[in-house]
Enzyme design. Structure first.
Site, PDB file in Angstrom:
ATOM      1  N   PRO A  42       0.548  -1.133  -0.233  1.00 21.29           N
ATOM      2  CA  PRO A  42      -0.344   0.007   0.234  1.00 21.29           C
ATOM      3  C   PRO A  42       0.745   1.156   0.263  1.00 21.29           C
ATOM      4  CG  PRO A  42      -0.083  -0.899   2.030  1.00 21.29           C
ATOM      5  CD  PRO A  42       0.863  -2.095   0.671  1.00 21.29           C
TER       6      PRO A  42
ATOM      7  N   PRO B 278       2.773  -6.834   2.009  1.00 19.83           N
ATOM      8  CA  PRO B 278       4.107  -6.702   2.053  1.00 19.83           C
ATOM      9  C   PRO B 278       5.511  -5.959   2.535  1.00 19.83           C
ATOM     10  CG  PRO B 278       3.724  -7.299  -0.308  1.00 19.83           C
ATOM     11  CD  PRO B 278       1.713  -6.345   0.241  1.00 19.83           C
TER      12      PRO B 278
ATOM     13  N   ARG C 258       5.050   1.939   1.341  1.00 22.56           N
ATOM     14  CA  ARG C 258       5.688   3.037   0.294  1.00 22.56           C
ATOM     15  C   ARG C 258       4.843   4.456   1.345  1.00 22.56           C
ATOM     16  NH1 ARG C 258       5.897   2.621  -5.855  1.00 22.56           N
ATOM     17  NH2 ARG C 258       5.446   0.331  -4.789  1.00 22.56           N
TER      18      ARG C 258
ATOM     19  N   ARG D 119      -8.850  -7.453  -1.366  1.00 21.13           N
ATOM     20  CA  ARG D 119      -9.578  -7.889   0.262  1.00 21.13           C
ATOM     21  C   ARG D 119     -10.645  -7.641   0.153  1.00 21.13           C
ATOM     22  NH1 ARG D 119      -4.348  -5.262  -1.403  1.00 21.13           N
ATOM     23  NH2 ARG D 119      -2.269  -6.860  -0.522  1.00 21.13           N
TER      24      ARG D 119
END
Length: 126
Positions: A2, A36, A41, A72
């Site tokens: 994300p 992950p 960032r 998700r």
């Protein structure tokens, strides 16, 4: 993914420790097991030109947009959004306890067909 993208009014410049909130947000988002580390960032963009309410110089604004990739569940997105907003509001407490500031947050799920990226950092964390 994300991406945490902050936009804030210039009258908050120098009053916010972005590295601290970036660290907290990165640690939280990875701890969920749904994102992950290599894709996380954060950035903060100062808005020199802004107006809040009636234009008083001491009124401030800050917005956080969390952009995530598709896939998700609504339950995961809602849980993440609520926790991120809680972290965000807690971090802003020294500002909101002592001055006027509009805080907003949005979680945006990006379209899988229209989102492109190339990231060679993922391999470092496998």
């Amino acid at each position: 993914m994300p991406h945490f993208v902050f936009e804030y009014s210039a009258n908050l410049e120098g009053r916010l420790d972005f590295q601290a909130v970036f660290k907290t947000l990165h640690e939280y988002i990875v701890s969920t097991g749904h994102f992950p580390l290599g894709g996380v960032r954060s950035r903060a963009i100062c808005c020199d030109h802004f107006r809040v309410a009636d234009g008083r110089d001491d009124f401030a604004l800050i917005n956080l947009n969390l952009k995530i990739g598709h896939g998700r569940s609504m339950e995961v997105r809602q849980e993440v959004a609520e926790k991120v907003f809680a972290i965000f509001c807690e971090w802003m407490k020294p500002i909101t306890d002592n001055s006027y500031c509009q805080i907003s947050f949005e979680l945006t799920e990006l379209d899988p067909v229209l989102k492109f990226n190339k990231n060679n950092i993922h391999g470092l964390f496998k």
